[in-house]
Design a protein around this motif. Structure first.
Motif, PDB file in Angstrom:
ATOM      1  N   ALA A  88       0.815  -1.204   0.147  1.00 18.25           N
ATOM      2  CA  ALA A  88      -0.023   0.010   0.112  1.00 18.25           C
ATOM      3  C   ALA A  88       0.902   1.309  -0.037  1.00 18.25           C
ATOM      4  CB  ALA A  88      -1.038  -0.081   1.170  1.00 18.25           C
ATOM      5  N   PRO A  90       3.371   3.884  -2.819  1.00 18.61           N
ATOM      6  CA  PRO A  90       3.171   4.160  -4.081  1.00 18.61           C
ATOM      7  C   PRO A  90       4.145   3.326  -5.021  1.00 18.61           C
ATOM      8  CG  PRO A  90       3.308   6.255  -2.910  1.00 18.61           C
ATOM      9  CD  PRO A  90       3.408   5.034  -1.959  1.00 18.61           C
ATOM     10  N   PHE A  91       3.705   3.463  -6.446  1.00 21.98           N
ATOM     11  CA  PHE A  91       4.373   2.773  -7.292  1.00 21.98           C
ATOM     12  C   PHE A  91       5.946   2.930  -7.239  1.00 21.98           C
ATOM     13  CE2 PHE A  91       6.229   2.760 -11.803  1.00 21.98           C
ATOM     14  CZ  PHE A  91       5.972   1.223 -12.242  1.00 21.98           C
ATOM     15  N   MET A  92       6.762   2.212  -7.272  1.00 25.61           N
ATOM     16  CA  MET A  92       8.245   2.298  -7.334  1.00 25.61           C
ATOM     17  C   MET A  92       8.898   2.777  -6.163  1.00 25.61           C
ATOM     18  SD  MET A  92       9.635   3.036 -11.127  1.00 25.61           S
ATOM     19  CE  MET A  92      11.306   3.165 -10.236  1.00 25.61           C
ATOM     20  N   THR A  93       8.257   2.522  -5.211  1.00 29.62           N
ATOM     21  CA  THR A  93       8.886   2.751  -3.630  1.00 29.62           C
ATOM     22  C   THR A  93       9.878   1.924  -3.539  1.00 29.62           C
ATOM     23  OG1 THR A  93       6.751   3.730  -2.968  1.00 29.62           O
ATOM     24  CG2 THR A  93       8.304   3.070  -1.143  1.00 29.62           C
TER      25      THR A  93
ATOM     26  N   PHE B 720      16.982  18.516  -1.386  1.00 25.61           N
ATOM     27  CA  PHE B 720      16.442  17.556  -1.189  1.00 25.61           C
ATOM     28  C   PHE B 720      16.906  16.010  -1.229  1.00 25.61           C
ATOM     29  CE2 PHE B 720      13.154  14.334  -1.425  1.00 25.61           C
ATOM     30  CZ  PHE B 720      12.298  14.312  -0.457  1.00 25.61           C
TER      31      PHE B 720
ATOM     32  N   ALA C  11       8.914  14.678   3.781  1.00 29.87           N
ATOM     33  CA  ALA C  11       9.701  14.479   2.242  1.00 29.87           C
ATOM     34  C   ALA C  11       8.796  13.270   1.701  1.00 29.87           C
ATOM     35  CB  ALA C  11      10.941  13.555   2.819  1.00 29.87           C
ATOM     36  N   MET C  12       8.012  12.379   2.471  1.00 29.91           N
ATOM     37  CA  MET C  12       7.514  11.246   1.690  1.00 29.91           C
ATOM     38  C   MET C  12       6.000  11.138   2.134  1.00 29.91           C
ATOM     39  SD  MET C  12      10.283   8.684   3.307  1.00 29.91           S
ATOM     40  CE  MET C  12       9.928   7.446   2.258  1.00 29.91           C
ATOM     41  N   VAL C  13       5.550  10.430   1.355  1.00 26.17           N
ATOM     42  CA  VAL C  13       3.855   9.920   1.470  1.00 26.17           C
ATOM     43  C   VAL C  13       3.899   9.005   2.808  1.00 26.17           C
ATOM     44  CG1 VAL C  13       1.771   9.028   0.618  1.00 26.17           C
ATOM     45  CG2 VAL C  13       3.274  10.563  -0.782  1.00 26.17           C
ATOM     46  N   VAL C  17      -1.669   4.500   0.355  1.00 27.31           N
ATOM     47  CA  VAL C  17      -2.419   4.951  -0.959  1.00 27.31           C
ATOM     48  C   VAL C  17      -3.537   4.508  -1.222  1.00 27.31           C
ATOM     49  CG1 VAL C  17      -1.816   5.328  -3.470  1.00 27.31           C
ATOM     50  CG2 VAL C  17       0.032   5.092  -1.914  1.00 27.31           C
ATOM     51  N   ILE C  25      -1.436   5.192 -12.537  1.00 21.66           N
ATOM     52  CA  ILE C  25       0.111   4.586 -12.960  1.00 21.66           C
ATOM     53  C   ILE C  25      -0.211   3.289 -13.771  1.00 21.66           C
ATOM     54  CG2 ILE C  25       0.457   3.704 -10.932  1.00 21.66           C
ATOM     55  CD1 ILE C  25       3.076   4.928 -13.204  1.00 21.66           C
ATOM     56  N   MET C  78      -0.848  10.668  -8.133  1.00 20.85           N
ATOM     57  CA  MET C  78      -0.082   9.441  -7.616  1.00 20.85           C
ATOM     58  C   MET C  78       1.367   9.656  -7.536  1.00 20.85           C
ATOM     59  SD  MET C  78      -0.107   6.080  -6.836  1.00 20.85           S
ATOM     60  CE  MET C  78       0.514   4.434  -7.238  1.00 20.85           C
ATOM     61  N   VAL C  79       2.238   9.807  -6.611  1.00 22.27           N
ATOM     62  CA  VAL C  79       3.462  10.107  -6.438  1.00 22.27           C
ATOM     63  C   VAL C  79       4.237   8.879  -6.968  1.00 22.27           C
ATOM     64  CG1 VAL C  79       3.369  11.980  -4.856  1.00 22.27           C
ATOM     65  CG2 VAL C  79       3.727   9.745  -4.230  1.00 22.27           C
ATOM     66  N   MET C  80       5.394   8.721  -7.171  1.00 27.79           N
ATOM     67  CA  MET C  80       6.266   7.606  -7.611  1.00 27.79           C
ATOM     68  C   MET C  80       7.203   7.344  -6.389  1.00 27.79           C
ATOM     69  SD  MET C  80       5.102   6.748 -10.576  1.00 27.79           S
ATOM     70  CE  MET C  80       3.578   7.355 -10.363  1.00 27.79           C
ATOM     71  N   GLY C  81       7.283   6.281  -5.913  1.00 29.47           N
ATOM     72  CA  GLY C  81       8.276   6.076  -5.004  1.00 29.47           C
ATOM     73  C   GLY C  81       8.098   6.706  -3.808  1.00 29.47           C
ATOM     74  N   ARG C  82       7.073   7.182  -3.669  1.00 30.20           N
ATOM     75  CA  ARG C  82       6.709   7.864  -2.089  1.00 30.20           C
ATOM     76  C   ARG C  82       7.239   9.372  -2.044  1.00 30.20           C
ATOM     77  NH1 ARG C  82       6.957   4.394   3.521  1.00 30.20           N
ATOM     78  NH2 ARG C  82       8.679   3.413   2.624  1.00 30.20           N
ATOM     79  N   TRP C  83       8.152   9.690  -2.900  1.00 27.29           N
ATOM     80  CA  TRP C  83       8.500  10.945  -2.758  1.00 27.29           C
ATOM     81  C   TRP C  83       7.586  12.091  -2.807  1.00 27.29           C
ATOM     82  CZ3 TRP C  83      12.541  10.083  -0.101  1.00 27.29           C
ATOM     83  CH2 TRP C  83      13.362   8.913  -0.199  1.00 27.29           C
ATOM     84  N   PRO C  86       7.428  18.556  -5.110  1.00 27.39           N
ATOM     85  CA  PRO C  86       7.906  18.270  -6.322  1.00 27.39           C
ATOM     86  C   PRO C  86       9.316  17.511  -6.557  1.00 27.39           C
ATOM     87  CG  PRO C  86       8.776  20.354  -5.529  1.00 27.39           C
ATOM     88  CD  PRO C  86       7.902  19.614  -4.582  1.00 27.39           C
ATOM     89  N   PHE C  87       9.572  16.980  -5.377  1.00 27.06           N
ATOM     90  CA  PHE C  87      10.984  16.205  -5.362  1.00 27.06           C
ATOM     91  C   PHE C  87      10.852  15.089  -6.332  1.00 27.06           C
ATOM     92  CE2 PHE C  87      10.229  18.515  -1.442  1.00 27.06           C
ATOM     93  CZ  PHE C  87      11.244  19.381  -1.601  1.00 27.06           C
ATOM     94  N   ILE C  89       8.686  11.944  -8.797  1.00 29.28           N
ATOM     95  CA  ILE C  89       7.898  12.332 -10.170  1.00 29.28           C
ATOM     96  C   ILE C  89       6.549  12.056  -9.479  1.00 29.28           C
ATOM     97  CG2 ILE C  89       7.394  11.237 -12.116  1.00 29.28           C
ATOM     98  CD1 ILE C  89      10.115  10.711 -12.717  1.00 29.28           C
ATOM     99  N   PHE C  91       2.568  11.465 -11.035  1.00 26.27           N
ATOM    100  CA  PHE C  91       1.716  11.321 -12.156  1.00 26.27           C
ATOM    101  C   PHE C  91       0.115  12.254 -11.671  1.00 26.27           C
ATOM    102  CE2 PHE C  91       2.339   7.939 -15.498  1.00 26.27           C
ATOM    103  CZ  PHE C  91       3.860   8.010 -15.469  1.00 26.27           C
TER     104      PHE C  91
END
Ligand code: NA
Ligand code: NA
Lengths: 139, 785, 515, 111, 106, 159, 125
Positions: A88, A90-93, B720, C11-13, C17, C25, C78-83, C86-87, C89, C91
């Motif tokens: 759960a 995000p993608f590519m975490t 960052f 920094a992160m989500v 999600v 995505i 949907m943020v990519m990689g939890r970041w 604007p750090f 990517i 979608f």
């Protein structure tokens, strides 16, 4: 390039380069390198092998079609990103686990899996290009 | 009592339903299916008929459903005297035409399809006259163009039919586009998009600075549709269509859509000098042109078609006059014309059908063989000639009253009207009388009386004429007065009847009749005379061919220039654009760098590497053979890698070295078999141009970069990454962490690119095109031997 | 330099999600994964085809669900990689993105089904379906991403895939066309990349919502003006606007029909999408200043496209110019920048995706039935098959922008919007373009359909692989022509989202931008 | 302390020597009369030059792993340099690039 | 007092300078040729010098990670030379400039 | 067989290069080495490890080589830097005594790296090595130098 | 320093564009190869320049030392390098195949997709 000298040296060089490519792949996260460069070096190794022994020898050596390898790499990278759906997040975490193998903590991560995918993609695609070009040369 | 709104909607849909079922019904029942099919328009007719009393009392029936609320568009109708009259004509004559077509095209392989087209057309036409919303009106307007394209081109294997179809589409469709602009302008000026709501805005419209433009656009639509001079040419050509179509579209209904539009807009746009000049002038020109050209024809249908042109001119002329009498005259004449012209066309069709020819010079003495047809023809012809006791007589009397009562250009207009009416008189008898009298002449087919399906339609129409005239009181109160009221935008009461009324109009009528008899007497002579006069004239009809061919040639020429089929020119044009978009804003928007600061801390080795890079570039540029070029390319690539190395980008340097080497290798591998030389072959002006262009682009990029880097830099993102790379993402190489983690999705796309490259190159090398075989057949099996 | 963070929430989500956000995505991931899988299944072309079709159907479902989601709940990120943006990517999908993605999926499914019978054995062996899937990955990614560099990456994915599809067959014409296509498109994407680089130099960020917010405060100053021009040129090239439309007529007629159809439906529209996204949402002040230029370009594109359609003999090249003419209409919408103008442009884009795909499939069928693509040789199709002629006529009329087909509504919007701002000449150009296209399309019907063939054409059966997509697309064209309300609302809402990106920005930065 | 100096001096010497040989190789390939003689310069001086520089870097890092890598690299160059020289020389000869006129013999040409 | 770092730094700067000169000279040979193998040889040489350059940068900056780049460059440099040798071989005995027999076609 | 034999030195190199001498790393390195060698297995299929390996002689050979290499570089430097180069270059056929592929290759490579000589080609029949020499004035002496130098040492080391 | 780099970048662009403007496909390819480098240098400069210190966090530290190079442009360029390499490879092979199939490298003589003869479409009906 059917010369005795080259054919004798080429397997060694190829093996060394492949090993080096794995080295570059595995340490990319901390120092320059990573999947892309590793893949390029590996593909270069195969190219040398191919120049020495011919395209067919390379095909036999890597067993699978290079594009299948590239496809596998791409799929691997995608799956590395998709793992996070289970957690759960995000993608590519980037997900890390530290299993202990024989008393040593081994860091494994989805990020490494992703980079491994990159390695295979580059290896497969570049090898495919090189082989295709070589094959054309031959006729 | 059933819901009027729902019933009206159903009535509007009936033709569409007819269109859908027609092929099946015809397939099942053959030509007799026409009886069944005629039920659809008949029901609609009855529905509209039962609304007559309401409308006659001055009511306006509206209704509809939401269609495209986003555009304020409702599928809504608006029934007043004008639209109801049209609706009755369309459905009533439509019913008769369906029956007639059942007989006329009996046994035709595309009989069912023909009915579909006719019904579609009927629906479209009905839509035009009942539409309330501008857009809905326009949609149906264009639908009539499209369906008439199909109907005119029905006999598509003949080139003339195809030509006429395209002509109709181009002229009426093109005019329709202008009309759209006009309607949208009206919408913009008044803020209303419904005809029914437009009435109070007459002064707004007339006072708008865009009035004239709007008027021209609306007139363009109306004039093309109603075949006004100089767009009159398409209508006679449309006679390529089967006769039922001619009878229906090109006399009774579609061509009157333009007139309908003018009548509809008369209360809003009329009564201005422009309106009262343009309409009568073009109407008058059309009236004369049509009549004169009609004389010239020998083909029955063409003769009728040109009289239709002139009748339309007359209607426009009357509408433009704007006086009460004129409006009343227009209303009467419109109805009368529909009745007699529809009948006459069908008669012409019967004659053609039964004798095999429509050539007026080869038709004589048919009254014995076709007595019934002759009777009907005479009835219609008398109405057309404007003789009592037919409806046409009422119309003509009213016309002369209107003209005589106006103070516009009385003499000229009167003369024109009399002249044209006389010619029409003559033609009415040329069609309705001449083929039947005299000695029988041999025709391609042996003539005999037409079957009931064929004569029923014209008979009803011909009968309707005298009936309407005899019971003019009923006619006026039910039809004519409400219609005239709608055109005028104010209540009008018609009173003309068959009772003779002494005065100038009657005198003019008599003059017309005398003149007409004279022309009829000298019909052949006058035809040769007109033909002689017009012998070398180039009409707009020929102009259409020139227009199409010229347009195609022009387009061909333009495309030859803008698509020069040479990559170097494409590229040059592209970079001219690049230079322009780089340099122009720099100057106009103060984009020049603020100051050029020479770096004082430039190290020798950095300068050296830059020098090597430039040497490499120059070497590539001046290379005389390909290997020098390739190797020199490697040099500049290496230099770039070293620059990356010196400025803290080991990953970049690493990748650049690898990639540059591999690129050079691939370049060498690829070039192995090719006898290529990269020598620059440009000379003279081209060379200078290219040098200037590339320098301009380079300068642009340099200046842009300088300016962009002068501003303070927002390093939030990099900060960052620096802060979290190791702590959260567990990587010391920040660049690599960005690539596989922070911005891993970029890399996902990137490796997709790499994989596809492998695939694409493999395909490129492996698939060997068969150079002989073309893709033309588009047959995949042809490729693989 | 940021201090070491202790609070990860900056920094992160940190919250899980919502499953619905995965919709942003998943379409891309689906396409890439299936593309990759198909690469691995090189030896099984038949299986490949079916997996691809199933995948495209799945894509269609996902995009539909996505559209529902954004229509009901507003833009989603949907943020990519939890970041956090604007750090990392992100979608970000708004109605515009979702609509375009859905339209693309429709076109792809249609072309994919058609390709079942249209691709050659060698074409399938050398990767038609993987290329198709990866092309869709690029297209969908370009529509859904909220990061401008990421947009560049997806552009490249779709570009290289299109190269692959273009040369599948190695015909002489294909290779010639591909060379021109490749060189010119590469220049275009390079310009795009340069613009992204300068954008980064100016704003220090790549997230489009972030840029939109930062750029809103700046008026048309250097180097933003140059930047806007660069973006305009790059996307105009991708969209094949006059005078940089060369690549399209040079290449679109060379590949197999399924590929042409796909290209005609998708590629230029991605350029238009990016143009609208960047110039309307990111650099509105600059677009405002450039509006006259864009309008002139748009008007010329409309006319040149229409003239080209008149000037060409080859049906496929003719259709290429029809595509160009449509692009001109969309540019006019972008130039106007009003609600109606933008709505018209979006509606037109959606219409064009469906219609142009259908028209190329139609051309393919016409070529197969009539044995030629040349208007000089093609004849007798009307006599040969009534239903085919009917579909053809409807699509040709739709291309002319006549009612009651889907092309009519955006044209009305655009003409009205032009008149509303007093740009009668623009309205005139659109109408004139429509007029010329009517002539061109009418001529096609005259020559290829009505004109009798020297010998009666033998009856040809159209298999379901051609019939189904053609019928489906035609139903859409008619459906949106007769009942345009829903699409119109969606297009309007997409346009509103572009003109006022606050909801878009909010979905990316619910708690305000981190400065 | 002393060790630092020793290391520094050795590194410096290696650096200068390596650079010197690289320069010599470069001068060699400019000055020597034909391809084959130039190859002598490139394959020997060039390899030695870059090898020494690599060793210097490995040594100066003070890490065994880095030194090992540097050595491995050096070995790799030694392994590949003669092979590439051989391939290039052979290919040149076969494709008709014969030694310059000052050569005294060419046994390969006679076979 | 001269620190060890200063010694190394001075030597490194000198080495970089020398290498720059060597690079330039080699570039000269690449550009003037005259024969195809000459250029290939020079390019190979260029790779070698670049490797040295990287090594010196590694010394100068203290980032040993550059060494790996040097090694990798050696690997692909070898590949490049091998490929070029092939190129020479497959071109047969055709002369270099190739200007006489260029471009077939119309 | 030879694959297993070769994987050991590779694994050791791995350990050295990665700088971690843990057993885990060694095993990992061994695995990767085997993987790498597995790719080129075919090239080694018909080969067996050298019958005899004499470590001492190998070291001697290495020493000789390094000496000659240094000397060689120096000689080239002198030659290149001398104001007037006096060269008598030429290509010389050298009759081989060693027969094994590996040994021929080793010899050829060593020759290349040593002063004034450069291996150009081996004949198809593996009997002749073509050597380019900077000083080809006395071919006999040159042939003798090679035969007595590297060729003999190689045969001693891997005989 | 950025200004100087801007000039260098400008020269790269000029050279690349001059080559791309050529008629000969092989020169176009050379130009495209240089164009890629030009863009990379441009992005590199756009992210501002720093000497030597690579964005690699030293062992024992948690963050980059100050004065380290900006990592983001580097990451972007890495992606761009890979992509432009892929495209270059494709284009090179395409050029090669074009030469094989079309028999020329002169793009002004390539008239297969767009034949020199442009037939006028029928002007009748
Ligand atoms: Na990397
Ligand atoms: Na080397």
């Amino acid at each position: 390039m059917n010369t005795l000298i080259f054919r004798t040296v080429a397997p060694f060089i190829t093996a060394l380069m492949l090993l080096f490519s794995l080295f570059i792949l595995l340490r990319g996260h901390n120092e320059p390198g990573g999947g892309f460069i590793g893949g390029l070096i590996a593909a270069s190794a195969l190219a040398i092998y191919g120049i020495a022994f011919g395209v067919e020898a390379v095909r036999r050596a890597i067993r699978f079609h290079p594009l299948a390898i590239a496809g596998f790499g791409l799929l691997l990278s995608c799956l590395a990103g998709l793992i996070s759906i289970v957690f759960a997040v995000p993608f590519m975490t980037g997900l890390w686990v530290y299993p202990v193998l024989a008393g040593v903590e081994v860091p494994l991560s989805s990020v490494m899996l992703f980079d491994l995918g990159v390695y295979f993609v580059v290896l497969g695609a570049v090898a495919s290009i090189a082989l295709a070009l070589e094959e054309r040369e031959a006729d | 009592m059933a819901d009027v709104t729902a019933l009206t909607f159903l009535a509007l849909c009936l033709p569409l339903i007819g269109a859908l079922v027609a092929p099946f019904i015809i397939r099942a029942f053959g030509a007799g299916g026409a009886w069944l099919l005629a039920v659809a328009p008949l029901l609609a007719f009855l529905h509209f008929l039962h609304l007559v009393p309401q409308i006659a009392q001055g009511e306006i029936i509206t209704g509809g459903y939401d269609w495209v609320p986003g555009l304020g568009l409702r599928f809504s109708w608006f029934l007043d005297g004008l639209s109801l009259t049209f609706a009755l004509l369309i459905t009533g004559i439509g019913t008769l035409i369906v029956l007639y077509a059942g007989g006329y095209l009996k046994g035709h392989p595309d009989h069912g399809r023909f009915f579909s087209f006719i019904f579609l057309f009927m629906g479209a036409m009905l839509g035009v006259v009942v539409s309330d919303s501008f857009l809905m009106f326009f949609i149906f307007w264009e639908l009539t163009s499209i369906t008439s394209f199909l109907l005119i081109g029905f006999d598509h294997e003949r080139e003339a039919a195809r030509r006429a179809a395209l002509q109709a589409l181009v002229v009426t469709g093109g005019g329709g586009l202008l009309l759209l602009a006009g309607l949208l302008l009206l919408w913009g000026q008044t803020g209303v998009a419904q005809l029914s709501e437009l009435m109070p805005f007459g002064d707004v419209v007339r006072g708008s600075p865009l009035y004239f433009a709007t008027l021209l656009l609306v007139l363009a639509g109306a004039f093309t549709k109603s075949a006004q001079f100089p767009f009159h040419f398409w209508l006679p050509n449309a006679m390529e269509a089967p006769t039922p179509v001619s009878a229906y579209l090109h006399s009774a209904t579609m061509v009157k859509a333009g007139v309908y539009l003018l009548m509809r807009l008369n209360p809003v746009m009329g009564a201005t000098p422009a309106w009262e000049t343009l309409l009568p002038v073009f109407g008058g020109l059309t009236l004369v042109t049509g009549s004169v050209l009609a004389i010239r024809q020998t083909d029955l249908k063409l003769k009728l078609a040109y009289t239709t042109v002139s009748s339309l001119g007359l209607l426009v002329l009357l509408t433009g006059f704007g006086s009460d009498y004129a409006i009343e005259a227009a209303a009467l004449y419109l109805v009368a014309h529909s009745l007699f012209k529809g009948a006459l066309f069908m008669i012409a069709g019967i004659i053609d059908h039964e004798t095999g020819t429509r050539n007026i010079t080869r038709l004589r003495g048919l009254r014995k063989a076709m007595p019934l047809t002759f009777t009907i023809a005479m009835a219609a012809a008398l109405s057309m000639a404007g003789l009592p006791p037919f409806f046409g007589f009422l119309a003509k009397e009213e016309i002369y009253t209107a003209i005589a009562g106006s103070d516009l250009y009385p003499i000229l207009v009167t003369a024109i009207a009399v002249f044209a009416n006389a010619l029409m008189f003559a033609i009415a008898f040329a069609v309705g009388l001449r083929p039947f009298v005299g000695r029988l002449v041999e025709t391609p087919k042996h003539p005999h009386e037409a079957p009931v399906l064929l004569w029923l339609g014209p008979a009803v129409l011909a009968l309707a004429g005298p009936l309407a005239a005899l019971f003019s009181g009923v006619t006026h109160s039910a039809i004519s007065s409400p219609m005239a009221s709608a055109i005028a935008g104010a209540p009008k009461e018609l009173s003309i009847s068959l009772t003779p009324h002494i005065g100038l109009p009657l005198a003019l009528s008599l003059l017309t009749i005398l003149l007409g008899i004279a022309v009829y007497w000298q019909l052949d002579r006058s035809r040769t005379f007109v033909a002689y006069v017009l012998h070398s004239a180039r009409g707009p009809d020929r102009g259409f061919d020139h227009f199409i061919a010229g347009l195609v040639r022009f387009a061909h020429g333009v495309i030859g220039v803008v698509q020069p089929r040479r990559l170097d020119l494409y590229v040059a044009c592209t970079f001219v654009c690049v230079a322009a978009i780089l340099l122009v804003p720099l100057v106009t928007h103060d984009g020049l760098p603020l100051g050029l600061v020479w770096p004082t801390d430039l190290r020798l080795r950095e300068a050296g590497i830059m020098l090597i890079a430039m040497l490499g570039l120059i070497a590539v540029l001046i290379a005389r053979d390909r290997l020098t070029a390739i190797v020199s390319l490697g040099i500049q690539g290496f230099a770039v890698a070293l620059i990356f190395l010196l400025f803290g980008a080991p990953d970049l340097a690493f990748t650049q070295f690898m990639v540059e080497t591999l690129a050079v290798v691939i370049l060498a591998l690829v070039m192995t078999r090719l006898r290529l030389s990269p020598t620059d072959s440009r000379h003279g002006a081209r060379r200078l141009f290219d040098i200037a262009l590339s320098l301009a682009c380079g300068l642009g990029f340099a200046l842009l970069l300088m300016r962009a880097t002068e501003a303070p830099f927002n390093s939030a993102l990099s900060d960052f990454f620096n802060a979290h790379s190791k702590l959260i993402a567990h990587g010391a190489n920040v660049v690599n962490v960005i690539i596989v983690d922070f911005r891993g999705t970029d890399t996902l796309g990137e490796i997709a690119v790499v994989a596809v490259t492998g695939l694409a190159i493999l395909a490129l090398i492996r698939i060997r095109g068969n150079t002989e075989r073309r893709l033309a057949t588009n047959d995949p099996d042809a490729e693989e031997a | 330099m940021a201090a070491p963070v202790t609070d990860l929430s900056t920094a992160m989500v940190t919250t899980p999600v919502p499953p619905a956000h995965w919709l942003a995505i998943l379409p891309v991931v689906l396409c890439i994964s299936l593309g990759a899988l198909l690469l691995m299944l090189r030896g099984l072309p038949r299986l490949q085809a079916w997996i691809a079709i199933a995948g495209l159907a799945g894509l269609l479902l996902l995009d539909t669900a996505l559209l529902r989601q954004v229509v009901e709940h507003g833009p989603l990120t949907m943020v990519m990689g939890r970041w956090l943006p604007p750090f990392g990517i992100a979608f970000t999908v708004d109605v515009f993105s979702a609509l375009m993605a859905l339209a693309a999926a429709v076109a792809a499914l249609a072309a994919g089904i058609y390709a079942l019978s249209d691709t050659t054995e060698s074409g399938r062996r050398y990767g038609f379906f993987p290329l198709l899937m990866l092309l869709m990955a690029g297209v969908t990614g370009a529509f859904l991403t909220g990061d401008i560099f990421n947009l560049y990456v997806w552009f490249e994915v779709l570009l290289i895939s299109s190269f692959g599809l273009l040369i599948l067959g190695s015909e002489r014409a294909q290779i010639d066309g591909a060379l021109k296509y490749a060189v010119l498109n590469l220049i275009a994407t390079t310009l795009f990349l340069i613009a992204v680089g300068i954008l980064y130099a100016s704003f220090g960020t790549l997230n489009m919502a972030d840029i939109a917010e930062r750029a809103a405060g700046l008026s048309a100053t250097a180097p933003l003006m140059t930047l806007a021009c660069l973006f305009l040129l790059a996307f105009a090239m991708k969209a094949a606007a006059f005078p940089v439309n060369f690549w399209l007529p040079a290449s679109y007629h060379t590949p197999r029909i399924a590929v042409s159809a796909l290209f005609a439906g998708l590629l230029t529209k991605v350029g238009i999408y990016a143009l609208l996204r960047v110039l309307i949402m990111l650099l509105p002040a600059e677009r405002d200043e450039l509006s006259l230029l864009i309008a002139v370009v748009g008007a010329l594109t409309v006319l040149v496209g229409a003239l080209g359609a008149l000037a060409e003999t080859d049906l496929r090249r003719l259709l290429g110019y029809v595509v160009i003419s449509g692009i001109g209409n969309m540019l006019v919408g972008a130039a106007l920048g009003t609600a109606d103008g933008l709505g018209g442009a979006v509606f037109y884009a959606l219409h064009s995706v469906v219609l142009m795909t259908a028209l190329y499939l139609l051309a393919g069928e016409a070529g197969r039935r009539g044995g030629s693509f040349s208007l000089a040789a093609l004849a007798g199709l009307y006599r040969q098959s009534g239903w085919f002629a009917a579909i053809s006529l409807m699509l040709l009329l739709a291309a002319s922008g006549l009612p009651p087909f889907s092309g009519f509504w955006p044209k009305v919007l655009l003409v009205k919007a032009s008149l509303d701002v007093g740009a009668g000449w623009l309205a005139g150009a659109i109408l004139l373009g429509g007029f010329l296209l009517t002539i061109a399309c009418g001529r096609v019907f005259l020559f290829a359909y009505w004109r009798p063939a020297p010998q009666m054409l033998p009856p040809v059966r159209t298999g379901w692989t051609a019939g189904l997509p053609l019928a489906g697309l035609t139903i859409l064209v008619i459906g949106f022509g007769v009942l345009p309300e829903q699409l119109l609302q969606l297009a309007r809402s997409a346009a509103d989202g572009l003109a006022d990106p606050s909801a878009y920005i909010f979905s990316v930065f619910p708690e305000g931008t981190i400065r | 302390m002393m060790l630092d100096y020793a290391l520094a001096v050795v590194t410096a010497v290696l650096l200068l020597a390596g650079a010197f040989f690289a320069l010599v190789a470069a001068i060699g390939i400019v000055r020597l009369p034909d391809l084959y003689t130039r190859m002598h310069a490139a394959s020997k001086a060039g390899t030695v030059g870059s090898g020494l520089l690599l060793l210097a870097a490995g040594l100066y890092s003070g890490e065994l792993a880095v030194l090992a890598r540097a050595l491995a690299g050096f070995l790799f160059f030694i392994l590949t340099a003669p092979v590439s020289a051989h391939l290039l020389a052979r290919a040149s000869h076969i494709s008709g690039h014969f030694p310059a006129d000052i050569s005294v013999r060419d046994d390969m040409r006679m076979r | 007092m001269i620190t060890p770092a200063a010694i190394v730094s001075t030597a490194a700067i000198a080495a970089l300078g020398i290498l720059c000169v060597a690079l330039l000279i080699t570039v000269w040979r690449v550009v003037v040729g005259p024969s195809l193998p000459d250029r290939i040889l020079a390019l190979d040489m260029l790779t070698g010098i670049a490797i040295g350059f990287i090594a010196v940068v590694a010394v100068r900056t203290g980032f040993s990670l550059y060494i790996d780049i040097a090694i990798a460059l050696g690997l692909v440099g070898f590949l490049a030379t091998v490929a070029f040798a092939r190129f020479v071989l497959s071109r047969g005995t055709v002369g270099d400039a190739g200007s006489g027999t260029r471009r077939r076609g119309k | 067989m030879i694959v297993l034999f070769l994987s050991l030195p590779l694994a050791i190199a791995w350990v050295a290069v990665t700088g971690s001498a843990s057993p885990h790393n060694f095993v990992f390195g061994l695995a990767l080495s085997l993987l790498s060698l597995a790719v080129v297995r075919e090239a080694f299929a018909d080969r067996s490890p050298p019958r005899r390996i004499r470590p001492l002689h190998i070291l001697l050979l290495a020493g000789l080589f390094l000496k000659e290499l240094a000397l060689s570089a120096w000689r080239v430097a002198l030659t290149v830097l001398s104001p007037r180069m006096q060269l008598t270059p030429g290509i010389l056929a050298f009759p081989l005594t060693v027969t094994d592929d590996f040994q021929i290759t080793l010899l050829a490579n060593l020759i290349t790296l040593t002063p004034g000589t450069l291996s150009v080609d081996v004949s198809e029949d593996r009997r002749t090595l073509y050597v380019h020499a900077l000083d080809c004035a006395d071919p006999l002496a040159l042939r003798r130098d090679i035969a007595d130098g590297f060729e003999r040492r190689i045969m001693e080391a891997f005989g | 320093m950025e200004a100087l780099f801007a000039i260098l970048v400008g020269l790269f662009f000029s050279a690349a564009i001059y080559l791309i403007l050529s008629r000969f496909s092989i020169r176009i390819m050379l130009g495209i190869a240089i164009l890629g480098n030009a863009v990379n240098l441009l992005i590199f400069t756009a992210g501002r320049l720093t000497r030597v210190v690579p964005p690699i966090i030293p062992a024992g530290a948690d963050m980059l030392p100050s004065g380290a190079a900006n990592p983001l442009p580097q990451a972007l360029i890495l992606t761009a390098i890979v992509i432009s390499f892929s495209f270059l490879a494709f284009l090179l092979v395409l050029t090669y195949r074009a030469y094989q199939e079309l028999g020329t490298d002169d793009t002004t003589r390539m008239h297969d997709a767009e034949p020199e003869e442009r037939p006028l479409p029928p002007v009748g009906y």
